[in-house]
Design a protein around this motif. Structure first.
Motif, PDB file in Angstrom:
ATOM      1  N   GLN B  34       0.837  -1.207   0.000  1.00 40.43           N
ATOM      2  CA  GLN B  34       0.000   0.000   0.000  1.00 40.43           C
ATOM      3  C   GLN B  34       0.868   1.252   0.000  1.00 40.43           C
ATOM      4  N   ALA B  35       1.931   1.219   0.801  1.00 45.25           N
ATOM      5  CA  ALA B  35       2.835   2.371   0.873  1.00 45.25           C
ATOM      6  C   ALA B  35       3.488   2.613  -0.475  1.00 45.25           C
ATOM      7  N   VAL B  36       3.899   1.528  -1.121  1.00 48.89           N
ATOM      8  CA  VAL B  36       4.541   1.673  -2.428  1.00 48.89           C
ATOM      9  C   VAL B  36       3.538   2.272  -3.428  1.00 48.89           C
ATOM     10  N   TYR B  37       2.310   1.777  -3.398  1.00 53.54           N
ATOM     11  CA  TYR B  37       1.292   2.301  -4.309  1.00 53.54           C
ATOM     12  C   TYR B  37       1.021   3.782  -4.020  1.00 53.54           C
ATOM     13  N   GLN B  38       0.873   4.091  -2.714  1.00 50.58           N
ATOM     14  CA  GLN B  38       0.573   5.472  -2.325  1.00 50.58           C
ATOM     15  C   GLN B  38       1.695   6.429  -2.726  1.00 50.58           C
ATOM     16  N   THR B  50      -7.236  12.045  -6.912  1.00 53.84           N
ATOM     17  CA  THR B  50      -6.011  11.261  -6.869  1.00 53.84           C
ATOM     18  C   THR B  50      -5.365  11.316  -8.243  1.00 53.84           C
ATOM     19  N   GLU B  51      -4.084  11.609  -8.261  1.00 50.82           N
ATOM     20  CA  GLU B  51      -3.369  11.672  -9.530  1.00 50.82           C
ATOM     21  C   GLU B  51      -2.193  10.719  -9.461  1.00 50.82           C
ATOM     22  N   PHE B  52      -2.059   9.877 -10.473  1.00 49.62           N
ATOM     23  CA  PHE B  52      -0.943   8.929 -10.506  1.00 49.62           C
ATOM     24  C   PHE B  52       0.248   9.615 -11.146  1.00 49.62           C
ATOM     25  N   VAL B  53       1.354   9.721 -10.424  1.00 51.94           N
ATOM     26  CA  VAL B  53       2.455  10.559 -10.916  1.00 51.94           C
ATOM     27  C   VAL B  53       3.769   9.797 -11.050  1.00 51.94           C
ATOM     28  N   TRP B  54       3.742   8.470 -11.010  1.00 54.47           N
ATOM     29  CA  TRP B  54       4.970   7.678 -11.053  1.00 54.47           C
ATOM     30  C   TRP B  54       5.953   8.127  -9.994  1.00 54.47           C
ATOM     31  N   PHE B  55       7.148   8.571 -10.375  1.00 52.48           N
ATOM     32  CA  PHE B  55       8.197   8.808  -9.391  1.00 52.48           C
ATOM     33  C   PHE B  55       8.327  10.268  -8.973  1.00 52.48           C
ATOM     34  N   GLU B  56       7.292  11.046  -9.253  1.00 54.33           N
ATOM     35  CA  GLU B  56       7.436  12.471  -8.995  1.00 54.33           C
ATOM     36  C   GLU B  56       7.646  12.780  -7.507  1.00 54.33           C
ATOM     37  N   ASN B  57       6.963  12.034  -6.642  1.00 61.65           N
ATOM     38  CA  ASN B  57       7.154  12.263  -5.205  1.00 61.65           C
ATOM     39  C   ASN B  57       8.607  12.015  -4.801  1.00 61.65           C
ATOM     40  N   LYS B 251      10.209  12.742  10.006  1.00 60.83           N
ATOM     41  CA  LYS B 251       9.734  13.480   8.833  1.00 60.83           C
ATOM     42  C   LYS B 251       8.578  12.737   8.158  1.00 60.83           C
ATOM     43  N   VAL B 252       8.647  11.419   8.154  1.00 63.96           N
ATOM     44  CA  VAL B 252       7.528  10.638   7.606  1.00 63.96           C
ATOM     45  C   VAL B 252       6.246  10.996   8.346  1.00 63.96           C
ATOM     46  N   TYR B 253       6.355  10.987   9.673  1.00 59.89           N
ATOM     47  CA  TYR B 253       5.180  11.315  10.489  1.00 59.89           C
ATOM     48  C   TYR B 253       4.723  12.744  10.225  1.00 59.89           C
ATOM     49  N   ASN B 254       5.687  13.655  10.250  1.00 57.73           N
ATOM     50  CA  ASN B 254       5.342  15.062  10.153  1.00 57.73           C
ATOM     51  C   ASN B 254       4.681  15.406   8.817  1.00 57.73           C
ATOM     52  N   ASP B 255       5.236  14.904   7.740  1.00 61.38           N
ATOM     53  CA  ASP B 255       4.659  15.212   6.425  1.00 61.38           C
ATOM     54  C   ASP B 255       3.331  14.502   6.221  1.00 61.38           C
ATOM     55  N   GLY B 256       3.225  13.289   6.755  1.00 58.58           N
ATOM     56  CA  GLY B 256       2.017  12.510   6.521  1.00 58.58           C
ATOM     57  C   GLY B 256       0.876  12.890   7.440  1.00 58.58           C
ATOM     58  N   PHE B 257       1.161  12.986   8.746  1.00 57.42           N
ATOM     59  CA  PHE B 257       0.071  13.157   9.701  1.00 57.42           C
ATOM     60  C   PHE B 257      -0.153  14.600  10.096  1.00 57.42           C
ATOM     61  N   GLY B 263       1.219  11.253  -0.288  1.00 54.27           N
ATOM     62  CA  GLY B 263       2.123  10.705  -1.296  1.00 54.27           C
ATOM     63  C   GLY B 263       3.577  10.895  -0.910  1.00 54.27           C
ATOM     64  N   GLY B 264       3.918  12.121  -0.518  1.00 52.55           N
ATOM     65  CA  GLY B 264       5.299  12.417  -0.143  1.00 52.55           C
ATOM     66  C   GLY B 264       5.730  11.596   1.058  1.00 52.55           C
ATOM     67  N   SER B 265       4.822  11.463   1.999  1.00 47.70           N
ATOM     68  CA  SER B 265       5.133  10.712   3.203  1.00 47.70           C
ATOM     69  C   SER B 265       5.320   9.224   2.883  1.00 47.70           C
ATOM     70  N   ALA B 266       4.473   8.709   1.996  1.00 44.67           N
ATOM     71  CA  ALA B 266       4.600   7.299   1.610  1.00 44.67           C
ATOM     72  C   ALA B 266       5.913   7.073   0.877  1.00 44.67           C
ATOM     73  N   ALA B 267       6.303   8.026   0.020  1.00 46.56           N
ATOM     74  CA  ALA B 267       7.564   7.890  -0.701  1.00 46.56           C
ATOM     75  C   ALA B 267       8.727   7.825   0.281  1.00 46.56           C
ATOM     76  N   GLN B 268       8.660   8.642   1.334  1.00 42.87           N
ATOM     77  CA  GLN B 268       9.723   8.609   2.332  1.00 42.87           C
ATOM     78  C   GLN B 268       9.777   7.266   3.048  1.00 42.87           C
ATOM     79  N   SER B 269       8.603   6.719   3.343  1.00 46.78           N
ATOM     80  CA  SER B 269       8.641   5.447   4.068  1.00 46.78           C
ATOM     81  C   SER B 269       9.131   4.320   3.171  1.00 46.78           C
TER      82      SER B 269
END
Lengths: 434, 293
Positions: B34-38, B50-57, B251-257, B263-269
């Protein structure tokens, strides 16, 4: 024996209450008020529940503002959202953008057939939460404004009056330190106090598109010479401890209540804490004016939170919610709430009731925030701000300003960086909602 | 020539591993995927658009100076926490191992801090080091040192390292002590008879013999410092001042929650997940070779 009796009696009572609750419609309210304010919320809910028998308001504390908002969003995604959620002012743009999730409060009141008069509310309070067309989106609940808190004993000992301009701030801070205080002044919520309100107070925009009210394609513009000069002078005041930085939010409160700093700029809603903690004469005064920028202050902008109704429940439940909204904004409830907490009464009637009760006469200065807010009719620069991702932007501003206080960069560099990073966040937000 | 042996097909082995497989699927593979998809999405908080952006994040992250800085910071933080907590635990275990009377009391007292939740450990240190009301700033002021971790990033970093290391000392101590007590007494006694003092015995006998424990603890402490110190950082500094204690997981927590940038938070995780995989591989491939079992 008595114990068994009590036990029996209380279990009978619980049984009764459960039976009663089952027949009534439950309305869930998620809020972010812990401690004494949480108890006050419980009291309001209990009073409303006792007043009528159709609905039961169930308040639930969900952590601090961000935690409450995140919880509500997660619940909405899972289809388990509460009817009502308390969201702080910086979450406004995020909530507004979620058109399918929110039930604009004015629309909800109209649908439920509950009378609603937008003019009864203070303009500076409701203007923050209106659409450009003037429809109220969420119900103002706890609103405050930054004020200048001062230690009257310390100022008297230093032989200075309460400052009204920034020049006088500097003189007063110097006099306080000369008289033996450890620091002149400090502040908290620095983005809110020193950028958002500083701009509004001097009628300067903080971003384009009417501070975001006119569209999501807004950009920050607060890296002006005016703001930079002021912040640089404050940073220079760290020499000799005329200014001491004490952390984000209200972290610097103990510096004021312990008597280290003679002045403190932060929310009027610290009134309850001041009464409880300060062992000296304290007072609140209007924010200082920068005489280089304006001859008179415009008006300050609010902070605090509003109540957002979320969609996805039965119409009958919203009728109960609408009645509760009317109850919450009644003069008696608002006057009591504002006097206990230091938040601003949100309706003119509540303010007038407080005057009749003699509260403001007995506690001079407690109406400073409301006077600041209603000083002038709000302009596009002082109506409020509406930026997406603003929670993160405030963090960015915190970070850049902390680097300024630590002496790692100049004020102009700090503001330029904050604007650049903030604009990136605005663009990301614009993309996510389009 | 090997002869193929055919076992009759049986369901039993599959049944026996099934619980493990199911738990891994539900609690690791599914959320991880799920994280990878997000991480390929740009999405508003409520999930309406929702926009699918590949590796933009990911691109956005890699060009972000603050994200790159938090890499270096996390490595420094983790190394400092692991080194401090392990070395202190080793010293304490070395002494506790020699205690004869009242050893249970010593051990219990030293293990206690492990029962403290990270966020409470953070709160304890926050009180002790509060610039206005804390005891340590008060003492430091007497010797003329100005403590304000709300402003000074190095002090803030020092504080979270101390708090995180203090909490982990107990755990490391437990393992070190157990390892030391499993060393046969006869070896140590033989060295003592040969005239080796306590320090020499420790350096040439005890420390090499407990190297598997050290290796194990290194892995555990690295993971601890990377992930479980979140509560401490959240309670003490919330990543500040000026980002100076924002580690990757914070930073994962801060950006996500806080920021609701899912998306950015999932990319970090996802990046964090790969880092841990790589780190574990390196540790097992290279460092483990130096360990004598």
């Amino acid at each position: 024996m008595t114990f068994t009796k009590t036990l029996l009696a209380s279990s009978a009572l619980v049984g009764l209450m459960a039976g009663a609750a089952a027949a009534q419609t439950e309305i869930h309210w998620w809020h972010a008020m812990g401690g004494a304010n949480g108890e006050r919320i419980d009291r309001m809910a209990a009073e409303f529940n006792a007043m009528q028998s159709d609905y039961v308001i169930v308040p639930t504390y969900k952590g601090n503002y961000t935690e409450t908002m995140t919880a509500a969003i997660a619940a909405f995604r899972a289809g388990e959202q509460p009817h009502l959620v308390q969201v702080f002012e910086v979450g406004t743009a995020t909530m507004m953008a979620a058109e399918g999730a929110i039930y604009p409060v004015e629309e909800m009141m109209a649908d439920a057939g509950e009378p609603f008069d937008g003019d009864a509310y203070l303009p500076a309070v409701v203007s923050y939460y209106e659409t450009p067309e003037g429809e109220l989106l969420s119900m103002p609940f706890n609103s405050s404004s930054p004020v200048l808190w001062y230690n009257a004993d310390a100022l008297a000992a230093a032989g200075v009056d309460v400052p009204t301009t920034w020049d006088e701030m500097e003189t007063a801070a110097q006099a306080l330190v000369d008289s033996g205080m450890e620091c002149g002044f400090s502040f908290g919520w620095q983005s809110w106090v020193m950028i958002e309100n500083y701009s509004a107070w001097h009628d300067m925009p903080m971003g384009t598109q009417e501070n975001g009210f006119a569209g999501f394609d807004t950009e920050f513009t607060f890296n002006t010479e005016a703001v930079a000069n002021r912040l640089q002078r404050i940073a220079d005041m760290q020499e000799g401890n005329l200014f001491v930085y004490g952390g984000r939010r209200g972290d610097s409160l103990p510096m004021f209540t312990n008597g280290e700093c003679g002045m403190w700029m932060n929310s009027s809603a610290y009134y309850g804490s001041m009464v409880a903690q300060a062992e000296f004469e304290f007072g609140q005064a209007m924010l200082p004016l920068d005489t280089d920028l304006a001859d008179a202050p415009q008006n300050s902008i609010i902070g605090g939170a509003t109540l957002w109704a979320l969609r996805g429940h039965d119409a009958a439940e919203y009728e109960g919610l609408a009645q509760f909204m009317t109850y919450l904004s009644s003069p008696e409830v608002q006057a009591w709430w504002s006097q206990e907490t230091g938040y601003v009464p949100i309706t003119t009637a509540a303010y007038e009731l407080g005057q009749e009760q003699g509260f403001y006469a007995e506690n001079p200065g407690t109406d400073t925030a409301i006077q600041q807010l209603s000083l002038n009719a709000p302009t596009p620069n002082s109506r409020g701000i509406r930026f997406g991702n603003f929670v993160q932007v405030r963090d960015v501003i915190n970070e850049e300003l902390e680097a300024l206080w630590a002496g790692d960069q100049t004020a102009q560099e700090a503001l330029d960086n904050a604007v650049e990073r903030g604009n990136e966040l605005l663009r990301r937000f614009e993309r996510s909602v389009n | 020539m090997l002869k193929r042996v055919h076992f009759p097909a049986s369901l039993l082995p599959y049944l026996l591993v099934a619980p493990q497989v199911i738990i891994t699927l539900i609690f690791f593979i599914w959320p991880a995927s799920q994280a990878v998809y997000q991480s390929f999405l740009i999405e508003d908080a409520f999930g309406f658009s929702t926009e699918f952006v590949w590796f933009e994040n990911f691109e956005y992250l890699l060009q972000d100076d603050h994200y790159r800085d938090s890499f270096g910071r996390t490595i420094f933080f983790s190394a400092a926490v692991a080194f401090l907590s392990m070395s202190f635990a080793l010293i304490l275990a070395g002494f506790a191992d020699r205690v004869i009377r009242g050893s249970t009391t010593y051990r219990t007292l030293l293990i206690w801090p492990y029962a403290v939740a990270p966020v409470l450990a953070g709160a304890l240190f926050l009180f002790m080091f509060n610039p206005t009301i804390g005891i340590f700033p008060y003492l430091l002021e007497m010797v003329g040192y100005d403590w304000n971790h709300y402003l000074n990033g190095r002090q803030a970093m020092f504080l979270v390292i101390i708090a995180a290391a203090w909490k982990q000392v107990a755990y490391n101590f437990l393992f070190y002590l157990a390892a030391m007590q499993s060393i046969p007494r006869s070896i140590i006694e033989a060295a003592a008879i040969d005239g080796a003092g306590p320090i020499r015995r420790f350096a040439t006998i005890i420390f090499p013999l407990i190297s598997p424990t050290t290796f194990f603890l290194l892995v555990i402490n690295a993971v601890y410092a990377f992930f479980e110190t979140f509560g401490i950082i959240h309670a003490v500094t919330q990543g500040g001042p000026a980002n100076s204690t924002t580690t990757l997981v914070y930073k994962v927590y801060n950006d996500g929650f806080i920021g609701l940038d899912l998306g950015g938070s999932a990319a970090q995780s996802v990046i964090l997940m790969f880092m841990v995989i790589v780190m574990t591989v390196i540790q097992f491939r290279f460092i483990e070779k130096r360990v004598q079992y």
